[in-house]
Enzyme design. Sequence first.
Site, PDB file in Angstrom:
ATOM      1  N   ARG A  16     -25.135  15.442  26.357  1.00 11.61           N
ATOM      2  CA  ARG A  16     -24.350  16.687  26.500  1.00 11.61           C
ATOM      3  C   ARG A  16     -24.784  17.723  25.471  1.00 11.61           C
ATOM      4  O   ARG A  16     -24.919  18.908  25.779  1.00 11.61           O
ATOM      5  CB  ARG A  16     -22.855  16.401  26.417  1.00 11.61           C
ATOM      6  CG  ARG A  16     -22.441  15.626  25.181  1.00 11.61           C
ATOM      7  CD  ARG A  16     -20.977  15.200  25.236  1.00 11.61           C
ATOM      8  NE  ARG A  16     -20.625  14.314  24.146  1.00 11.61           N
ATOM      9  CZ  ARG A  16     -19.544  14.435  23.393  1.00 11.61           C
ATOM     10  NH1 ARG A  16     -18.715  15.427  23.588  1.00 11.61           N
ATOM     11  NH2 ARG A  16     -19.278  13.570  22.440  1.00 11.61           N
ATOM     12  N   GLU A  64     -10.479  24.142  37.321  1.00  7.12           N
ATOM     13  CA  GLU A  64     -11.839  23.854  37.776  1.00  7.12           C
ATOM     14  C   GLU A  64     -12.115  24.353  39.191  1.00  7.12           C
ATOM     15  O   GLU A  64     -13.244  24.725  39.516  1.00  7.12           O
ATOM     16  CB  GLU A  64     -12.108  22.347  37.705  1.00  7.12           C
ATOM     17  CG  GLU A  64     -12.144  21.791  36.279  1.00  7.12           C
ATOM     18  CD  GLU A  64     -10.758  21.549  35.679  1.00  7.12           C
ATOM     19  OE1 GLU A  64      -9.763  21.613  36.431  1.00  7.12           O
ATOM     20  OE2 GLU A  64     -10.677  21.304  34.468  1.00  7.12           O
ATOM     21  N   HIS A 114     -19.739  13.454  30.268  1.00  6.06           N
ATOM     22  CA  HIS A 114     -18.751  12.378  30.365  1.00  6.06           C
ATOM     23  C   HIS A 114     -18.754  11.621  31.691  1.00  6.06           C
ATOM     24  O   HIS A 114     -17.697  11.428  32.303  1.00  6.06           O
ATOM     25  CB  HIS A 114     -17.335  12.926  30.098  1.00  6.06           C
ATOM     26  CG  HIS A 114     -17.161  13.466  28.700  1.00  6.06           C
ATOM     27  ND1 HIS A 114     -17.879  14.540  28.230  1.00  6.06           N
ATOM     28  CD2 HIS A 114     -16.354  13.076  27.690  1.00  6.06           C
ATOM     29  CE1 HIS A 114     -17.519  14.786  26.989  1.00  6.06           C
ATOM     30  NE2 HIS A 114     -16.605  13.908  26.622  1.00  6.06           N
ATOM     31  N   ARG A 172     -21.890  11.318  27.303  1.00  6.68           N
ATOM     32  CA  ARG A 172     -21.055  11.588  26.136  1.00  6.68           C
ATOM     33  C   ARG A 172     -21.625  10.994  24.851  1.00  6.68           C
ATOM     34  O   ARG A 172     -21.600  11.633  23.799  1.00  6.68           O
ATOM     35  CB  ARG A 172     -19.651  11.029  26.362  1.00  6.68           C
ATOM     36  CG  ARG A 172     -18.774  11.126  25.131  1.00  6.68           C
ATOM     37  CD  ARG A 172     -17.423  10.467  25.302  1.00  6.68           C
ATOM     38  NE  ARG A 172     -16.717  10.380  24.036  1.00  6.68           N
ATOM     39  CZ  ARG A 172     -16.827   9.372  23.181  1.00  6.68           C
ATOM     40  NH1 ARG A 172     -17.622   8.346  23.452  1.00  6.68           N
ATOM     41  NH2 ARG A 172     -16.164   9.374  22.046  1.00  6.68           N
TER      42      ARG A 172
END
Lengths: 325, 282
Positions: A16, A64, A114, A172
């Site tokens: 990330r 979202e 994630h 992550r």
Amino acid sequence: MSNTPTLVGQQSDSLREAFGIAIAKVADNDPQIIVLDADVAGGTGAHNFRSSHPDRFVQCGIAEQNMVSVAAGMAHSGFKPFVTTFAVFMLRGLEQIRLSVAYSNKNVKLIASHPGLDVGPDGASAQCLEDIACMRSLPGMVVLSPCDALEVEAATKALANYDGPAYMRTGRSPCPSVYVSEPEFVIGKGKVLNSGDDITLISCGVTTHRALYAAKALEEIGISTRVIHMPSIKPIDKELIWQASVETKAIISCEDHNIYGGLGSAVAEVLSERPNAPLTRLGVNDVIGCSGEPDELAAKYGIDADGIFKSAKSVYEELLSHNDK
Amino acid sequence: MSHQLDTLASQIRKDAIWSIYHAKSGHPGGVLSCVDILTVLFHDVLAPVEKRLGSYSDDFFILSKGHAAPALYAVAASKGLCERAQLKGLRKIESSFQGHPDVTHLPWVEVSTGSLGQGISVATGIAKSQKLLNSAQHVFALLGDGEMQEGQVWEAAMFAAHHKLNNLTAIVDYNKLQSDASNDDICALEPLADKWRAFGWQVVEVDGHDIDALQQHLHASKHNKAQSPMVIIAHTIKGKGVDFMEDIPLWHGSVTLTDKQYEDAMLALGCSAQEIKEYENV
């Protein structure tokens, strides 16, 4: 070859962070790039872009569905929007991804941090094990899952230059490096990271470094193991899979995702067109995850290096015993 | 001008019903309720093309209530964006006139819609982009009232107000009915104007069949100088113009019009028997 994979396993950035740094860099020379965030920039790596290009960072709040459709509108206006959030929350906008982005063929990039068990202690609600299956089923959607920080950077550049909807999984946890320098990244192409002719492991994302360790252990007991890293799950590198099915005796897919609909399913679809070698799919076997450190979870669900080693060994031994009969 | 627009709207209603009849399915109620709004927008309010080559306007219009596609197609035919004869292809295989607006079939459609709540967000994204580009182009989105029940509408409303998108106008086709029953019976919307105000929008309420009033408020919204977006709540009648459809949820759709219903509807819309026959030569 400068980008020969290494098994030194030096801990590098999380995928990330690698994405966040890469997109900030790419955007220096590409004024059309916009990054959209749903109040998780600190977690997705997008904070790097927010610092370097505040004028092109669009905060959408924790919403979202709206974020995905807003991105479609921005793509329609000529921008190259990168939508960033956690993988589970990306699924919250799945129907928006389907209609506003994929069916409308808008040049929107969806970057999900994630994914999978790699999320670790947050537990099942945050561990997205279904995203590849969902995204793969959308017409025209490119689906990528690079394996280390260097490859994430290369993939980010490739996405910035690709015109069309695409989804990329980052990760992550800090992740051992597979490459020693930035690899070439071609959408639709896989890579042989280790040559071998008894069996083949096909992996993607953070499972690739584990597959490489498993291959090493398998070789130590005399099983010659090919490792194919498949960062482009859609489109997938059919030739590389068919070649492995002819040149090695069994194929084992390994992924941090449900075994239904992910990389293993994609490989199965390819093999079904020209069946040669049998396929065993390793991944999360249709259960939801739980809390734990990523390495502990990978071990629990059999997709750590040792789990891959044991499964591959038993697949191979089973094969030999059949051949003896 | 308003007399001309009345005449155009009347023609557009007939063309839309004709296309739904041939499609053997479609949503006549919510098509007829928004025809006056679309007519005023396309024939009077949306800017002519100077910059966006290949489009119909420099402004943007998104049909967030995508099931009203037959109304959009009929108004497009009236603007010369397609041939009237093509409307007969509505919902047919290989036709560009899909059941809901589809950008892959019709390049002048800005984005595919048909799933409620998404069009307003896309419009919001375009409006945000125009701000970043320092462009004066305005963005309109037409929403259904049942659509107000989608959470995404309010996500978009919050975003647009936060980003001060005064270049965005939402229009609510407030015909008070949705698929199965009235808004009140399904999940009440009132006080609707207060809800939008509470989300930071300017609110105008208008009779959605009053051409003069629509012209006045749609034009005014293009020159919105306040630091907030505007919603025009247009009070309309579902099935407007066809007496036996008006205010009856059954005609929300998707319905097959019998020959008799089609003829009755066309007569109600002011067609003579001779004109109905002539439609078959279009």
